[in-house]
Design a protein around this motif. Structure first.
Motif, PDB file in Angstrom:
ATOM      1  N   ALA A  14      91.290  31.349 116.880  1.00  0.00           N
ATOM      2  CA  ALA A  14      92.352  31.179 117.879  1.00  0.00           C
ATOM      3  C   ALA A  14      91.997  30.061 118.860  1.00  0.00           C
ATOM      4  O   ALA A  14      92.858  29.261 119.253  1.00  0.00           O
ATOM      5  N   TYR A  15      90.737  29.999 119.255  1.00  0.00           N
ATOM      6  CA  TYR A  15      90.299  28.953 120.176  1.00  0.00           C
ATOM      7  C   TYR A  15      90.416  27.576 119.506  1.00  0.00           C
ATOM      8  O   TYR A  15      90.837  26.595 120.136  1.00  0.00           O
ATOM      9  N   ALA A  16      90.067  27.509 118.235  1.00  0.00           N
ATOM     10  CA  ALA A  16      90.179  26.247 117.495  1.00  0.00           C
ATOM     11  C   ALA A  16      91.633  25.797 117.410  1.00  0.00           C
ATOM     12  O   ALA A  16      91.938  24.606 117.557  1.00  0.00           O
ATOM     13  N   LEU A  17      92.550  26.740 117.159  1.00  0.00           N
ATOM     14  CA  LEU A  17      93.959  26.387 117.100  1.00  0.00           C
ATOM     15  C   LEU A  17      94.439  25.857 118.446  1.00  0.00           C
ATOM     16  O   LEU A  17      95.178  24.867 118.513  1.00  0.00           O
ATOM     17  N   ASP A 136      85.174  31.407 128.478  1.00  0.00           N
ATOM     18  CA  ASP A 136      86.486  30.775 128.643  1.00  0.00           C
ATOM     19  C   ASP A 136      87.535  31.512 127.827  1.00  0.00           C
ATOM     20  O   ASP A 136      88.660  31.739 128.299  1.00  0.00           O
ATOM     21  N   PHE A 137      87.182  31.900 126.598  1.00  0.00           N
ATOM     22  CA  PHE A 137      88.121  32.649 125.772  1.00  0.00           C
ATOM     23  C   PHE A 137      88.514  33.949 126.473  1.00  0.00           C
ATOM     24  O   PHE A 137      89.700  34.300 126.528  1.00  0.00           O
ATOM     25  N   ALA A 138      87.542  34.687 126.984  1.00  0.00           N
ATOM     26  CA  ALA A 138      87.819  35.967 127.629  1.00  0.00           C
ATOM     27  C   ALA A 138      88.733  35.808 128.835  1.00  0.00           C
ATOM     28  O   ALA A 138      89.494  36.728 129.175  1.00  0.00           O
ATOM     29  N   ASN A 139      88.687  34.656 129.487  1.00  0.00           N
ATOM     30  CA  ASN A 139      89.543  34.399 130.650  1.00  0.00           C
ATOM     31  C   ASN A 139      90.976  34.080 130.262  1.00  0.00           C
ATOM     32  O   ASN A 139      91.900  34.309 131.058  1.00  0.00           O
ATOM     33  N   GLY A 159      86.630  48.626 118.904  1.00  0.00           N
ATOM     34  CA  GLY A 159      87.867  48.997 119.575  1.00  0.00           C
ATOM     35  C   GLY A 159      87.943  48.571 121.027  1.00  0.00           C
ATOM     36  O   GLY A 159      88.982  48.704 121.665  1.00  0.00           O
ATOM     37  N   ARG A 160      86.835  48.037 121.559  1.00  0.00           N
ATOM     38  CA  ARG A 160      86.841  47.580 122.946  1.00  0.00           C
ATOM     39  C   ARG A 160      87.517  46.221 123.083  1.00  0.00           C
ATOM     40  O   ARG A 160      87.617  45.463 122.125  1.00  0.00           O
ATOM     41  N   ALA A 161      87.976  45.937 124.281  1.00  0.00           N
ATOM     42  CA  ALA A 161      88.523  44.608 124.565  1.00  0.00           C
ATOM     43  C   ALA A 161      87.386  43.601 124.623  1.00  0.00           C
ATOM     44  O   ALA A 161      86.290  43.908 125.110  1.00  0.00           O
ATOM     45  N   PHE A 162      87.649  42.410 124.112  1.00  0.00           N
ATOM     46  CA  PHE A 162      86.689  41.314 124.249  1.00  0.00           C
ATOM     47  C   PHE A 162      86.933  40.683 125.614  1.00  0.00           C
ATOM     48  O   PHE A 162      87.833  39.854 125.787  1.00  0.00           O
ATOM     49  N   ASP A 163      86.147  41.084 126.587  1.00  0.00           N
ATOM     50  CA  ASP A 163      86.354  40.626 127.955  1.00  0.00           C
ATOM     51  C   ASP A 163      85.003  40.443 128.636  1.00  0.00           C
ATOM     52  O   ASP A 163      83.945  40.546 127.982  1.00  0.00           O
ATOM     53  N   ARG A 188      95.147  39.160 120.253  1.00  0.00           N
ATOM     54  CA  ARG A 188      96.474  39.724 120.481  1.00  0.00           C
ATOM     55  C   ARG A 188      97.392  38.818 121.287  1.00  0.00           C
ATOM     56  O   ARG A 188      98.615  38.881 121.147  1.00  0.00           O
ATOM     57  N   ASP A 189      96.825  38.004 122.169  1.00  0.00           N
ATOM     58  CA  ASP A 189      97.665  37.203 123.049  1.00  0.00           C
ATOM     59  C   ASP A 189      96.849  36.041 123.619  1.00  0.00           C
ATOM     60  O   ASP A 189      95.614  36.049 123.567  1.00  0.00           O
ATOM     61  N   GLY A 190      97.551  35.047 124.140  1.00  0.00           N
ATOM     62  CA  GLY A 190      96.886  33.882 124.715  1.00  0.00           C
ATOM     63  C   GLY A 190      97.813  32.689 124.702  1.00  0.00           C
ATOM     64  O   GLY A 190      98.998  32.799 124.321  1.00  0.00           O
ATOM     65  N   PRO A 191      97.319  31.519 125.093  1.00  0.00           N
ATOM     66  CA  PRO A 191      98.178  30.338 125.233  1.00  0.00           C
ATOM     67  C   PRO A 191      98.789  29.820 123.938  1.00  0.00           C
ATOM     68  O   PRO A 191      99.764  29.068 123.982  1.00  0.00           O
ATOM     69  N   ILE A 192      98.267  30.205 122.792  1.00  0.00           N
ATOM     70  CA  ILE A 192      98.840  29.751 121.520  1.00  0.00           C
ATOM     71  C   ILE A 192      99.958  30.672 121.031  1.00  0.00           C
ATOM     72  O   ILE A 192     100.629  30.362 120.044  1.00  0.00           O
TER      73      ILE A 192
END
Length: 227
Positions: A14-17, A136-139, A159-163, A188-192
Motif C-alpha cells: 500500500a505504501y509503494a502504491l 509514517d504508515f501508522a500515522n 488481529g491487532r491494529a498496526f499502529d 483497510r484505509d488510507g490516502p490511496i
C-alpha cells in the motif's frame, strides 16, 4: 512507465502504491496477487480473495490472481508467475513493481526471474529505513495485523491494529515492517483508498508453516458468518 504492482494487500504494498501515485512518470495499471487455488487465500497472510477484490475496488485498480496449487514448489510458482508476466507484457505493461525494502537475496531472485522476460523490475521503496516507514504508515493508514510468527509473538498480536502501540510493543529482534516475514498486515484505509474496506476480526487459528507455526486472524465483512 506502464506498471503493475505485486500486491500482498499489506502495508508495504500500500505504501509503494501511494509513492508511485505521487510520481508523474509512473502509471500503475493493476495489481497482481498470488492465492491458493484450493483455499482462495494468500498463503502467508491468510486473506481471502473476496477481501483482495474489495481492496482493489477501493483503490480503483483491477486485480489479477495467480492461482497456485497446494504446497507449491518453487518451480510451480515460477511457472505460474511467468505466464502472468508474459500476459502483462503482451498487453503493453513495461514493468512490475515490488515493495521489498532491504533483502538483497529476494531482490536478486526477482531480477533473475525477470531476466528472460519483457518486463523490468521496479523497487520504489528500496533502501528505506523500516522504522521511519512503519511510523509514517501508522500515522497515515489503517491496517490490521492478520498473521504473526508463533516463535516471536503470542496469539494476542494477531488481529491487532498496526499502529504506534503495536510498534512500541514489538520484540527487539523484529523488524518494524516485518521485512523478514515476522508478521503480515491487511490495509483497510488510507490516502490511496476511495473508501475504507470495512472488516472485523474473527477467530484466530494456529497453523504449521515450515518448521514453525503462524497465528492467523480471520477477517470478516461485518455481519458475515465465519467462513
Amino acid at each position: 512507465m506502464r506498471t503493475i504492482l505485486s500486491w500482498s494487500g499489506g502495508k508495504d504494498a500500500a505504501y509503494a502504491l501511494d509513492e508511485m501515485r505521487r510520481d508523474e512518470d509512473v502509471r500503475v495499471e493493476g495489481l497482481l496477487t498470488t492465492i491458493g487455488a484450493e483455499t482462495g487465500r494468500s498463503s502467508m497472510h491468510g486473506v481471502r480473495r473476496e477481501l483482495y477484490e474489495r481492496q482493489a475496488a477501493a483503490v480503483g485498480l483491477p486485480i489479477e490472481f495467480v492461482e497456485l496449487p497446494a504446497d507449491p514448489t518453487n518451480e510451480a510458482y515460477e511457472r505460474a508467475m511467468a505466464v502472468a508476466i508474459e500476459n502483462h507484457a503482451n498487453r503493453g505493461i513495461e514493468r512490475i513493481a515490488f515493495a521489498d525494502l532491504l533483502l538483497d537475496d529476494i531482490r536478486a531472485y526477482r531480477e533473475e526471474q525477470l531476466s528472460d522476460t519483457d518486463l523490468d523490475g521496479y523497487w520504489p521503496l528500496w533502501g528505506r529505513d523500516t522504522a521511519a516507514l512503519a511510523a509514517d504508515f501508522a500515522n497515515r493508514f489503517e491496517a490490521t495485523v492478520v498473521s504473526v510468527d508463533g516463535d516471536l509473538f503470542d496469539r494476542s498480536f494477531a488481529g491487532r491494529a498496526f499502529d504506534a502501540e503495536f510498534l512500541a510493543g514489538l520484540p527487539d529482534d523484529v523488524d518494524p515492517c516485518g521485512e523478514n516475514g515476522e508478521f503480515h498486515t491487511f490495509v483497510r484505509d488510507g490516502p490511496i483508498f476511495d473508501e475504507p474496506v470495512d472488516v472485523t476480526t474473527g477467530e484466530t487459528v494456529t497453523r504449521p508453516v515450515g518448521d514453525g507455526e503462524f497465528h492467523y486472524c480471520e477477517l470478516l465483512v461485518p455481519n458475515e458468518p465465519e467462513p
